[in-house]
Design an enzyme around this catalytic site. Structure first.
Site: not given
Ligand SMILES: C[S@@+](CC[C@H](N)C(=O)[O-])C[C@H]1O[C@@H](n2cnc3c(N)ncnc32)[C@H](O)[C@@H]1O
Length: 275
Positions: A143, A37
């Site tokens: 996010d 990555r």
């Molecule tokens: C798999 S997505 C989930 C999206 C939505 N909540 C759903 O369930 O469909 C996880 C999200 O968490 C965000 N994320 C990861 N680490 C984070 C952090 N420390 N603070 C806020 N968001 C974070 C990622 O950027 C990603 O967009």
């Protein structure tokens, strides 16, 4: 330039720095995933190897820009409209009832909103309920990933985002375009996007008080201590008695005693205990 390999030492240094900053846990099995990555970033920043890249991230004057790139690159943004429907029905049912009765409005926060499908689903379901006027609802969305937030703000989606979305919703709120579907302004206007890292305790507390938080499918990327830290941060943004919704593979039952679980035949969610 040939592809650089990451040493065990640099992997551990990078992994620890990523976990500390974002919470995301790259365990030992993910060494080569992380290497692949990040390879393009080494080229972009003209650094010869991962050791130099670690130094870039800790002391270069452009390090914050690079960390922002990593926030987009290292997150999994998988999401879709109407995901885990049972929880959404609870929000638009009992949680909305209670909020309208007690305060006359609902403030809901999608705290890991990715590209926006989750908060827009909440907004569309609230409109569909025909029980609230525009001024009675606010949907906050945040996010970590700048790129995901940009896409959320644009409100333009491709087929895959609609895999379980009812067709009448697509018809009512989206306009087909050449390569996808554009969301109507009516829905876009209900959602406010901002960037927030959920490890940032004062930042999280400042969002509150909200009636309900959706933080679904994020904790799975964190180790237990980080999960605990995040859900305890979120408790401070909830009004007393407010609700937390997690993904169905996520549980905080043995992690913290700030919440009590509510178990129904369709879903599990959590109520924050009075402080
Ligand atoms: C798999 S997505 C989930 C999206 C939505 N909540 C759903 O369930 O469909 C996880 C999200 O968490 C965000 N994320 C990861 N680490 C984070 C952090 N420390 N603070 C806020 N968001 C974070 C990622 O950027 C990603 O967009």
């Amino acid at each position: 330039m040939s592809a650089a390999e990451i040493s065990d030492y640099d992997f551990r240094a990078l992994r620890d720095a990523i976990r500390e900053r974002f919470g995301i846990d790259y365990d030992d099995s993910k060494q080569y995933l992380l290497q692949s990555r990040l390879q393009a970033r080494l080229i972009k920043r003209s650094v010869p190897d991962f050791g130099a890249y670690c130094r870039f991230l800790s002391s270069h004057r452009d390090r914050e820009d690079e960390w922002n790139e990593l926030a987009s690159l290292l997150t999994n943004n998988e999401t879709y409209f109407f995901r885990e429907r049972a929880q959404l029905d609870i929000l638009v049912g009992p949680v909305l009832d209670e909020s309208l009765r007690a305060r006359g409005h609902l403030r809901v926060w999608s705290a890991a909103c990715s590209t926006g499908e989750e908060p827009y689903t909440l907004a569309m379901m609230l409109l569909e309920s025909h029980r609230v006027a525009r001024g009675q609802i606010s949907v906050l969305a945040s996010d970590l990933s700048p790129r995901a937030l940009e896409r959320g703000g644009a409100g333009f989606y491709r087929e895959l985002s609609f895999r379980v979305c009812p067709p009448e919703i697509v018809q009512r709120y989206f306009r087909p375009s050449e390569s996808g579907f554009a969301l109507s302004d009516e829905v876009k206007r209900l959602v406010t996007f901002s960037r927030l890292n959920l490890l940032d305790s004062p930042g999280v507390a400042a969002v509150g008080p909200v009636d309900a938080i959706f933080c679904r499918n994020l904790l799975i990327y964190f180790d237990k201590p980080t999960q605990k830290r995040v859900v305890e941060n979120l408790a401070r943004a909830l009004r007393p008695g407010g609700y937390l919704f997690l993904g169905h593979a996520e549980s905080i039952v043995r992690l913290t005693d700030l919440y009590e679980p509510i178990v129904t035949a369709q879903a599990i969610y959590y109520r924050v205990k009075p402080r």
